[in-house]
Design a protein around this motif. Structure first.
Motif, mmCIF file in Angstrom:
data_model
loop_
_atom_site.group_PDB
_atom_site.id
_atom_site.type_symbol
_atom_site.label_atom_id
_atom_site.label_comp_id
_atom_site.label_asym_id
_atom_site.label_seq_id
_atom_site.Cartn_x
_atom_site.Cartn_y
_atom_site.Cartn_z
ATOM 1 N N VAL A 82 0.828 -1.212 0.000
ATOM 2 C CA VAL A 82 0.000 0.000 0.000
ATOM 3 C C VAL A 82 0.862 1.262 0.000
ATOM 4 C CG1 VAL A 82 -2.028 -1.092 1.018
ATOM 5 C CG2 VAL A 82 -0.313 -0.062 2.522
ATOM 6 N N GLY A 83 2.160 1.086 -0.324
ATOM 7 C CA GLY A 83 3.044 2.229 -0.476
ATOM 8 C C GLY A 83 3.524 2.857 0.811
ATOM 9 N N GLU A 84 3.620 2.063 1.875
ATOM 10 C CA GLU A 84 4.063 2.591 3.165
ATOM 11 C C GLU A 84 5.174 1.725 3.739
ATOM 12 O OE1 GLU A 84 -0.232 4.339 4.691
ATOM 13 O OE2 GLU A 84 0.428 2.395 5.406
ATOM 14 N N SER A 85 5.988 2.332 4.585
ATOM 15 C CA SER A 85 6.956 1.560 5.364
ATOM 16 C C SER A 85 6.208 0.987 6.567
ATOM 17 C CB SER A 85 8.088 2.472 5.842
ATOM 18 O OG SER A 85 7.578 3.428 6.762
ATOM 19 N N TYR A 86 6.857 0.066 7.276
ATOM 20 C CA TYR A 86 6.214 -0.479 8.483
ATOM 21 C C TYR A 86 5.902 0.626 9.497
ATOM 22 C CZ TYR A 86 5.363 -2.947 12.803
ATOM 23 O OH TYR A 86 4.801 -3.370 13.980
ATOM 24 N N PRO A 87 6.865 1.517 9.827
ATOM 25 C CA PRO A 87 6.537 2.575 10.798
ATOM 26 C C PRO A 87 5.415 3.500 10.326
ATOM 27 C CG PRO A 87 8.912 2.373 10.571
ATOM 28 C CD PRO A 87 8.286 1.530 9.486
ATOM 29 N N ALA A 88 5.396 3.832 9.041
ATOM 30 C CA ALA A 88 4.331 4.695 8.520
ATOM 31 C C ALA A 88 2.989 3.995 8.622
ATOM 32 C CB ALA A 88 4.621 5.080 7.075
ATOM 33 N N HIS A 89 2.964 2.714 8.276
ATOM 34 C CA HIS A 89 1.716 1.965 8.364
ATOM 35 C C HIS A 89 1.255 1.842 9.812
ATOM 36 C CE1 HIS A 89 -1.411 -0.642 6.911
ATOM 37 N NE2 HIS A 89 -1.125 -1.489 7.879
ATOM 38 N N TRP A 90 2.181 1.630 10.722
ATOM 39 C CA TRP A 90 1.844 1.546 12.146
ATOM 40 C C TRP A 90 1.188 2.840 12.603
ATOM 41 C CZ3 TRP A 90 3.127 4.345 16.443
ATOM 42 C CH2 TRP A 90 2.767 3.799 17.660
ATOM 43 N N ARG A 91 1.772 3.983 12.211
ATOM 44 C CA ARG A 91 1.206 5.279 12.620
ATOM 45 C C ARG A 91 -0.205 5.464 12.065
ATOM 46 N NH1 ARG A 91 6.494 6.806 11.636
ATOM 47 N NH2 ARG A 91 5.998 7.548 9.543
ATOM 48 N N VAL A 92 -0.390 5.181 10.787
ATOM 49 C CA VAL A 92 -1.706 5.362 10.160
ATOM 50 C C VAL A 92 -2.736 4.431 10.810
ATOM 51 C CG1 VAL A 92 -3.021 5.065 8.020
ATOM 52 C CG2 VAL A 92 -0.792 6.198 7.968
ATOM 53 N N THR A 113 -17.207 10.662 12.855
ATOM 54 C CA THR A 113 -15.979 9.866 12.865
ATOM 55 C C THR A 113 -15.959 8.910 11.687
ATOM 56 O OG1 THR A 113 -15.831 10.018 15.279
ATOM 57 C CG2 THR A 113 -14.582 8.243 14.214
ATOM 58 N N ILE A 114 -17.061 8.206 11.460
ATOM 59 C CA ILE A 114 -17.147 7.275 10.334
ATOM 60 C C ILE A 114 -16.971 8.009 9.014
ATOM 61 C CG2 ILE A 114 -18.734 5.764 9.055
ATOM 62 C CD1 ILE A 114 -19.926 5.032 11.848
ATOM 63 N N GLU A 115 -17.652 9.122 8.868
ATOM 64 C CA GLU A 115 -17.575 9.894 7.626
ATOM 65 C C GLU A 115 -16.150 10.384 7.369
ATOM 66 O OE1 GLU A 115 -20.100 13.424 5.445
ATOM 67 O OE2 GLU A 115 -20.006 13.413 7.622
ATOM 68 N N ALA A 116 -15.483 10.877 8.401
ATOM 69 C CA ALA A 116 -14.121 11.384 8.236
ATOM 70 C C ALA A 116 -13.152 10.260 7.859
ATOM 71 C CB ALA A 116 -13.657 12.075 9.516
ATOM 72 N N LEU A 117 -13.250 9.123 8.554
ATOM 73 C CA LEU A 117 -12.357 8.004 8.262
ATOM 74 C C LEU A 117 -12.615 7.450 6.861
ATOM 75 C CD1 LEU A 117 -12.356 6.198 11.713
ATOM 76 C CD2 LEU A 117 -10.515 7.547 10.706
ATOM 77 N N HIS A 118 -13.872 7.340 6.491
ATOM 78 C CA HIS A 118 -14.212 6.862 5.148
ATOM 79 C C HIS A 118 -13.626 7.795 4.091
ATOM 80 C CE1 HIS A 118 -16.894 6.576 1.595
ATOM 81 N NE2 HIS A 118 -16.661 5.295 1.778
ATOM 82 N N GLY A 119 -13.776 9.094 4.309
ATOM 83 C CA GLY A 119 -13.237 10.068 3.359
ATOM 84 C C GLY A 119 -11.730 9.952 3.214
ATOM 85 N N GLU A 120 -11.042 9.735 4.326
ATOM 86 C CA GLU A 120 -9.585 9.587 4.265
ATOM 87 C C GLU A 120 -9.184 8.332 3.498
ATOM 88 O OE1 GLU A 120 -7.384 10.074 7.893
ATOM 89 O OE2 GLU A 120 -8.858 11.520 8.626
ATOM 90 N N ILE A 121 -9.896 7.244 3.733
ATOM 91 C CA ILE A 121 -9.563 5.992 3.047
ATOM 92 C C ILE A 121 -9.821 6.131 1.547
ATOM 93 C CG2 ILE A 121 -10.240 3.578 2.745
ATOM 94 C CD1 ILE A 121 -10.672 3.464 5.773
ATOM 95 N N VAL A 122 -10.951 6.696 1.187
ATOM 96 C CA VAL A 122 -11.283 6.861 -0.225
ATOM 97 C C VAL A 122 -10.246 7.750 -0.905
ATOM 98 C CG1 VAL A 122 -12.955 7.895 -1.813
ATOM 99 C CG2 VAL A 122 -13.744 6.410 0.033
ATOM 100 N N THR A 181 -17.936 1.322 -1.442
ATOM 101 C CA THR A 181 -18.136 0.383 -0.359
ATOM 102 C C THR A 181 -17.329 0.804 0.870
ATOM 103 O OG1 THR A 181 -17.978 -1.931 0.311
ATOM 104 C CG2 THR A 181 -16.277 -1.156 -1.186
ATOM 105 N N VAL A 182 -17.699 0.265 2.027
ATOM 106 C CA VAL A 182 -16.943 0.515 3.253
ATOM 107 C C VAL A 182 -16.195 -0.737 3.678
ATOM 108 C CG1 VAL A 182 -18.405 2.382 4.093
ATOM 109 C CG2 VAL A 182 -18.951 0.015 4.701
ATOM 110 N N GLU A 183 -16.092 -1.723 2.804
ATOM 111 C CA GLU A 183 -15.367 -2.948 3.119
ATOM 112 C C GLU A 183 -13.898 -2.783 2.743
ATOM 113 O OE1 GLU A 183 -19.245 -5.687 2.157
ATOM 114 O OE2 GLU A 183 -17.386 -6.079 1.113
ATOM 115 N N PHE A 184 -13.155 -2.160 3.644
ATOM 116 C CA PHE A 184 -11.760 -1.854 3.399
ATOM 117 C C PHE A 184 -10.856 -2.752 4.213
ATOM 118 C CE2 PHE A 184 -12.661 1.835 1.048
ATOM 119 C CZ PHE A 184 -13.742 2.459 1.662
ATOM 120 N N VAL A 185 -9.648 -2.885 3.750
ATOM 121 C CA VAL A 185 -8.609 -3.556 4.519
ATOM 122 C C VAL A 185 -7.702 -2.486 5.044
ATOM 123 C CG1 VAL A 185 -6.689 -5.169 4.432
ATOM 124 C CG2 VAL A 185 -8.717 -5.594 3.033
ATOM 125 N N ILE A 186 -7.636 -2.362 6.359
ATOM 126 C CA ILE A 186 -6.810 -1.327 6.981
ATOM 127 C C ILE A 186 -5.552 -1.950 7.513
ATOM 128 C CG2 ILE A 186 -6.668 0.371 8.822
ATOM 129 C CD1 ILE A 186 -9.647 0.766 8.542
#
Length: 78
Positions: free
Chosen positions: A11-21, A53-62, A73-78
């Motif tokens: 997903v284009g991240e390092s382990y530390p970056a992914h941990w933070r997100v 909270t849901i709307e903000a997180l969904h917007g960030e993921i999209v 859809t809201v079926e994401f892999v985080i």
């Protein structure tokens, strides 16, 4: 294959970056969930916190994924 770096790299991240997100997302979900639980008992409190909270997180993921399938859809892999 390294389970700590393979998925973050995909997903284009390092382990530390992914941990933070992932940690930031998780804490925000917990906060929204606690607000929703309190709202269930005291309906006059946190009237929009859970849905905001849901709307903000969904917007960030999209925005991050910019994937047409995930925009529908809201079926994401985080």
């Amino acid at each position: 294959m390294n389970p700590f770096t393979d998925y973050p790299a995909s997903v284009g991240e390092s382990y530390p970056a992914h941990w933070r997100v992932a940690t930031r997302f998780g804490l925000r979900m917990i906060g929204g969930g606690v607000a929703a639980l309190v709202h269930g008992v005291f309906p006059f409190l946190f009237t929009t916190t859970g849905s905001r909270t849901i709307e903000a997180l969904h917007g960030e993921i999209v925005a991050k994924r910019a994937d047409e399938v995930q925009k529908r859809t809201v079926e994401f892999v985080i």
